[in-house]
Write a protein that holds these residues in place. Structure first.
Motif, PDB file in Angstrom:
ATOM      1  N   HIS A  76      40.758  29.383  44.315  1.00 40.26           N
ATOM      2  CA  HIS A  76      40.601  29.052  45.729  1.00 40.26           C
ATOM      3  C   HIS A  76      39.603  29.963  46.430  1.00 40.26           C
ATOM      4  O   HIS A  76      39.569  30.005  47.665  1.00 40.26           O
ATOM      5  CB  HIS A  76      41.957  29.126  46.436  1.00 40.26           C
ATOM      6  N   LEU A  77      38.787  30.676  45.663  1.00 43.76           N
ATOM      7  CA  LEU A  77      37.758  31.526  46.236  1.00 43.76           C
ATOM      8  C   LEU A  77      36.743  30.669  46.989  1.00 43.76           C
ATOM      9  O   LEU A  77      36.392  29.575  46.538  1.00 43.76           O
ATOM     10  CB  LEU A  77      37.058  32.305  45.121  1.00 43.76           C
ATOM     11  N   ARG A  78      36.284  31.158  48.140  1.00 40.51           N
ATOM     12  CA  ARG A  78      35.289  30.421  48.915  1.00 40.51           C
ATOM     13  C   ARG A  78      34.051  30.153  48.074  1.00 40.51           C
ATOM     14  O   ARG A  78      33.633  30.996  47.274  1.00 40.51           O
ATOM     15  CB  ARG A  78      34.905  31.226  50.159  1.00 40.51           C
ATOM     16  N   ALA A  79      33.446  28.977  48.257  1.00 35.75           N
ATOM     17  CA  ALA A  79      32.331  28.549  47.401  1.00 35.75           C
ATOM     18  C   ALA A  79      31.171  29.537  47.449  1.00 35.75           C
ATOM     19  O   ALA A  79      30.603  29.889  46.413  1.00 35.75           O
ATOM     20  CB  ALA A  79      31.859  27.154  47.827  1.00 35.75           C
ATOM     21  N   ASN A  80      30.807  30.012  48.657  1.00 32.21           N
ATOM     22  CA  ASN A  80      29.664  30.927  48.733  1.00 32.21           C
ATOM     23  C   ASN A  80      30.007  32.300  48.171  1.00 32.21           C
ATOM     24  O   ASN A  80      29.157  32.990  47.611  1.00 32.21           O
ATOM     25  CB  ASN A  80      29.143  31.038  50.161  1.00 32.21           C
ATOM     26  N   SER A  81      31.289  32.709  48.287  1.00 34.22           N
ATOM     27  CA  SER A  81      31.711  33.981  47.698  1.00 34.22           C
ATOM     28  C   SER A  81      31.667  33.896  46.178  1.00 34.22           C
ATOM     29  O   SER A  81      31.203  34.814  45.496  1.00 34.22           O
ATOM     30  CB  SER A  81      33.123  34.351  48.159  1.00 34.22           C
ATOM     31  N   ARG A  82      32.147  32.793  45.631  1.00 34.82           N
ATOM     32  CA  ARG A  82      32.119  32.616  44.175  1.00 34.82           C
ATOM     33  C   ARG A  82      30.682  32.627  43.655  1.00 34.82           C
ATOM     34  O   ARG A  82      30.409  33.196  42.602  1.00 34.82           O
ATOM     35  CB  ARG A  82      32.813  31.309  43.786  1.00 34.82           C
ATOM     36  N   GLN A  83      29.788  32.020  44.409  1.00 34.38           N
ATOM     37  CA  GLN A  83      28.386  31.986  43.996  1.00 34.38           C
ATOM     38  C   GLN A  83      27.824  33.404  43.886  1.00 34.38           C
ATOM     39  O   GLN A  83      27.117  33.739  42.936  1.00 34.38           O
ATOM     40  CB  GLN A  83      27.582  31.172  45.000  1.00 34.38           C
ATOM     41  N   GLY A  84      28.154  34.262  44.866  1.00 39.94           N
ATOM     42  CA  GLY A  84      27.693  35.646  44.818  1.00 39.94           C
ATOM     43  C   GLY A  84      28.312  36.413  43.672  1.00 39.94           C
ATOM     44  O   GLY A  84      27.633  37.194  42.983  1.00 39.94           O
ATOM     45  N   TYR A  85      29.625  36.201  43.430  1.00 38.83           N
ATOM     46  CA  TYR A  85      30.303  36.876  42.323  1.00 38.83           C
ATOM     47  C   TYR A  85      29.694  36.455  40.991  1.00 38.83           C
ATOM     48  O   TYR A  85      29.470  37.292  40.106  1.00 38.83           O
ATOM     49  CB  TYR A  85      31.796  36.539  42.336  1.00 38.83           C
ATOM     50  N   GLU A  86      29.446  35.160  40.829  1.00 36.48           N
ATOM     51  CA  GLU A  86      28.865  34.671  39.574  1.00 36.48           C
ATOM     52  C   GLU A  86      27.494  35.284  39.322  1.00 36.48           C
ATOM     53  O   GLU A  86      27.153  35.626  38.187  1.00 36.48           O
ATOM     54  CB  GLU A  86      28.773  33.147  39.604  1.00 36.48           C
ATOM     55  N   ARG A  87      26.704  35.441  40.379  1.00 38.34           N
ATOM     56  CA  ARG A  87      25.382  36.067  40.238  1.00 38.34           C
ATOM     57  C   ARG A  87      25.516  37.517  39.764  1.00 38.34           C
ATOM     58  O   ARG A  87      24.827  37.949  38.839  1.00 38.34           O
ATOM     59  CB  ARG A  87      24.654  36.021  41.576  1.00 38.34           C
ATOM     60  N   ASP A  88      26.421  38.279  40.401  1.00 39.46           N
ATOM     61  CA  ASP A  88      26.612  39.684  40.020  1.00 39.46           C
ATOM     62  C   ASP A  88      27.100  39.800  38.581  1.00 39.46           C
ATOM     63  O   ASP A  88      26.649  40.667  37.820  1.00 39.46           O
ATOM     64  CB  ASP A  88      27.610  40.358  40.956  1.00 39.46           C
ATOM     65  N   ILE A  89      28.040  38.945  38.193  1.00 47.29           N
ATOM     66  CA  ILE A  89      28.598  38.998  36.841  1.00 47.29           C
ATOM     67  C   ILE A  89      27.537  38.664  35.808  1.00 47.29           C
ATOM     68  O   ILE A  89      27.411  39.347  34.780  1.00 47.29           O
ATOM     69  CB  ILE A  89      29.805  38.038  36.730  1.00 47.29           C
ATOM     70  N   ARG A  90      26.745  37.635  36.073  1.00 50.90           N
ATOM     71  CA  ARG A  90      25.736  37.194  35.108  1.00 50.90           C
ATOM     72  C   ARG A  90      24.597  38.204  34.960  1.00 50.90           C
ATOM     73  O   ARG A  90      24.180  38.524  33.836  1.00 50.90           O
ATOM     74  CB  ARG A  90      25.168  35.840  35.549  1.00 50.90           C
ATOM     75  N   LEU A  91      24.118  38.733  36.071  1.00 53.02           N
ATOM     76  CA  LEU A  91      22.924  39.574  36.035  1.00 53.02           C
ATOM     77  C   LEU A  91      23.206  41.053  35.822  1.00 53.02           C
ATOM     78  O   LEU A  91      22.364  41.765  35.248  1.00 53.02           O
ATOM     79  CB  LEU A  91      22.126  39.400  37.335  1.00 53.02           C
ATOM     80  N   ARG A  92      24.365  41.550  36.258  1.00 51.66           N
ATOM     81  CA  ARG A  92      24.630  42.995  36.234  1.00 51.66           C
ATOM     82  C   ARG A  92      25.812  43.397  35.367  1.00 51.66           C
ATOM     83  O   ARG A  92      25.736  44.353  34.601  1.00 51.66           O
ATOM     84  CB  ARG A  92      24.861  43.505  37.676  1.00 51.66           C
ATOM     85  N   LEU A  93      26.927  42.673  35.495  1.00 57.07           N
ATOM     86  CA  LEU A  93      28.163  43.151  34.872  1.00 57.07           C
ATOM     87  C   LEU A  93      28.269  42.768  33.399  1.00 57.07           C
ATOM     88  O   LEU A  93      28.663  43.599  32.569  1.00 57.07           O
ATOM     89  CB  LEU A  93      29.380  42.631  35.647  1.00 57.07           C
ATOM     90  N   MET A  94      27.927  41.535  33.041  1.00 61.91           N
ATOM     91  CA  MET A  94      28.014  41.143  31.637  1.00 61.91           C
ATOM     92  C   MET A  94      27.055  41.936  30.751  1.00 61.91           C
ATOM     93  O   MET A  94      27.439  42.386  29.662  1.00 61.91           O
ATOM     94  CB  MET A  94      27.790  39.643  31.470  1.00 61.91           C
ATOM     95  N   PRO A  95      25.796  42.145  31.174  1.00 64.46           N
ATOM     96  CA  PRO A  95      24.919  42.972  30.335  1.00 64.46           C
ATOM     97  C   PRO A  95      25.446  44.391  30.141  1.00 64.46           C
ATOM     98  O   PRO A  95      25.211  45.009  29.095  1.00 64.46           O
ATOM     99  CB  PRO A  95      23.595  42.981  31.118  1.00 64.46           C
ATOM    100  N   ALA A  96      26.169  44.917  31.121  1.00 63.72           N
ATOM    101  CA  ALA A  96      26.664  46.295  31.032  1.00 63.72           C
ATOM    102  C   ALA A  96      28.007  46.407  30.334  1.00 63.72           C
ATOM    103  O   ALA A  96      28.255  47.358  29.581  1.00 63.72           O
ATOM    104  CB  ALA A  96      26.760  46.903  32.433  1.00 63.72           C
ATOM    105  N   PHE A  97      28.918  45.433  30.547  1.00 65.30           N
ATOM    106  CA  PHE A  97      30.304  45.591  30.082  1.00 65.30           C
ATOM    107  C   PHE A  97      30.835  44.419  29.257  1.00 65.30           C
ATOM    108  O   PHE A  97      32.000  44.436  28.868  1.00 65.30           O
ATOM    109  CB  PHE A  97      31.239  45.769  31.293  1.00 65.30           C
TER     110      PHE A  97
END
Length: 376
Positions: A76-97
Motif C-alpha cells: 500500500h506504499l504510495r505510487a510516487n514513494s515506491r517509484q523513488g524507493y525502486e530507483r534507490d534500490i536499483r541504482l545504489r543499494l543492490m550494487p552495494a548489498f
C-alpha cells in the motif's frame, strides 16, 4: 552441534544458531585444517547463537529480503514513494548489498555506499530507503540494531543559485501582482486555478491536482484536503494524502475566495484537462512553467515559478507577514514545525539586504552606549 572429522581429512564445526526468517533452522558450518581450529570456530558460532537468542536469523541476502519480505509488506506504499524507493534500490543499494546477508550490513559498508554516491541528495535518499528496509528487519528481530540510523559523512552538496528550483515570491505584494496578471490574462483557466491554489492556500502539487469541488465550502471559506493526485508506476494515481497530518481543512483567503466563486462552484475536479477529466501533474507543471514567457503590463518578465515554488512562496510570505509558525505548519499539513522552517521558508538575498538596511545602526549604537558620547 559438534566438531567432526570429514572424509577429506578436514574438521568441521556444525552449529544451529537459531531460526531463519522462514522458520527453517539456521545451520552454520565451517571447515578447517585442524581440530583446534574447528573447535575455535564452534565456540564463535555458539557465541553467535547466544547473542541471537530469541531473535530470528538475518542470514538472508539483501536481494532476497527485499523481494520476498520487504515489498510484500509495502503493497500500500504510495505510487510516487515506491517509484523513488525502486530507483534507490536499483541504482545504489543492490550494487552495494545485493548478495550480502542482511545481518552483515554494517556502518562501514553503508559509508562506502554513501561515499560512492554522486551527490549529497542522492546519498541521503539511498540511506533513507536502506533505513526503511532495515527497520523492517529490526522489527522482525532479524538484526539487533538498524545501522542505517547512524550518522554518516555525505558528499559535499553542489552550490546552486538561489533561484535554481524557480523563483520564490517572498511578499504578498509579489503574490498579488502575479495573481492579478493571471486573472486578467487567463481568467478561470487551469493555470489561474493552479496558481491560486498553490500561492493562496499553500497546497502541494498533488493536492492541487487532486482537489474536487466537493472539497470546497465557499460559505465557510475552507478547502478540505482529502486526496492527492501524483505520478507513480503505471501513471498518475489518486491516493490518500501524504501523511495523516496532510488530511486537513485549509482556510481560503479573501482574494482566493473571490476568484473561486467566479470559477464555480462546479462538479468533479477543480483542475481539468477537459470537462470532468482530471489534469495530470505533468501537464499542470507545464502550464505553470509556460508563464515565464509572459510579461507584466510594464514589460517586466513574470517570475519563473513552478508548482513547488508556489507552495514555498506561500510559506515564506506568511512568515514574513507575521503568521505564527505553528499555525502555518498546520495549514501546510506538516507533522513538525521544523519541517516548515527548514525546507519551506526561504529568504532571498535582496530581502536580507533590505532587512539590514532598515536597521538604524547609529541609533542602536547610541542606545547601547547609554545615549551617546558626551562632548569633552
Amino acid at each position: 552441534m559438534a566438531v567432526r572429522k570429514l572424509k577429506n581429512g578436514k574438521w568441521q564445526a556444525d552449529v544451529v544458531v537459531g531460526k531463519r526468517w522462514d522458520g527453517k533452522p539456521d545451520r552454520r558450518t565451517e571447515c578447517h585444517a585442524t581440530r583446534a581450529q574447528a573447535r575455535k570456530a564452534e565456540i564463535r558460532l555458539l557465541l553467535m547463537k547466544e547473542r541471537g537468542r530469541n531473535r530470528i536469523s538475518g542470514r538472508i541476502s539483501f536481494r532476497d529480503f527485499v523481494e520476498e519480505v520487504y515489498w510484500p509488506q509495502k503493497e500500500h506504499l504510495r505510487a510516487n514513494s515506491r517509484q523513488g524507493y525502486e530507483r534507490d534500490i536499483r541504482l545504489r543499494l543492490m550494487p552495494a548489498f545485493g548478495d550480502v546477508d542482511v545481518e552483515q550490513i554494517d556502518r562501514f559498508a553503508i559509508q562506502r555506499m554513501i561515499s560512492a554516491c554522486p551527490t549529497r541528495k542522492t546519498a541521503q535518499n539511498a540511506r533513507g530507503t536502506l533505513s526503511s528496509i532495515l527497520s523492517l528487519a529490526l522489527e522482525m528481530g532479524m538484526i539487533a540494531v538498524n545501522p542505517a540510523g547512524f550518522r554518516y559523512q555525505y558528499p559535499e552538496g553542489r552550490q546552486r543559485p538561489e533561484d535554481y528550483e524557480g523563483d520564490w515570491l517572498t511578499t504578498f505584494a509579489e503574490h498579488r501582482r502575479l495573481l492579478e496578471h493571471v486573472a486578467a490574462i487567463h481568467p478561470g483557466e487551469d493555470v489561474e486555478r493552479i496558481v491560486v491554489l498553490g500561492l493562496c492556500l499553500g497546497l502541494r502539487k498533488g493536492e492541487i491536482m487532486g482537489a474536487d469541488w466537493e472539497d470546497v465550502d465557499l460559505e465557510a471559506a475552507e478547502l478540505h484536503v482529502r486526496r492527492t493526485y501524483t505520478r507513480g508506476k503505471g501513471g498518475a494515481h489518486v491516493t490518500p494524502p501524504k501523511t495523516p497530518k496532510a488530511v486537513r481543512s485549509v482556510p481560503i483567503m479573501p482574494y482566493a475566495l473571490e476568484r473561486m466563486r467566479a470559477w464555480g462552484p462546479g462538479e468533479g475536479p477543480i483542475i481539468t484537462v477537459s470537462p470532468g477529466r482530471r489534469m495530470s501533474p505533468e501537464t499542470g507543471q507545464k502550464r505553470v512553467r509556460a508563464l515565464v514567457a509572459e510579461r507584466y503590463a510594464d514589460g517586466e518578465p513574470l517570475p519563473r515559478v513552478t508548482m513547488a515554488t508556489l507552495r514555498h512562496s506561500f510559506a515564506t510570505a506568511c512568515v514574513n507577514g507575521g503568521m505564527e509558525i505553528s499555525k502555518l505548519s498546520a495549514i501546510m499539513g506538516h507533522r513538525d514545525v521544523k519541517t516548515t522552517m527548514r525546507y519551506y521558508v526561504r529568504q532571498k538575498s535582496a530581502d536580507l539586504h533590505a532587512a539590514v538596511a532598515a536597521l538604524d545602526f547609529g541609533e542602536n549604537v547610541n542606545n547601547a552606549n547609554g545615549g551617546g558620547v558626551s562632548a569633552g
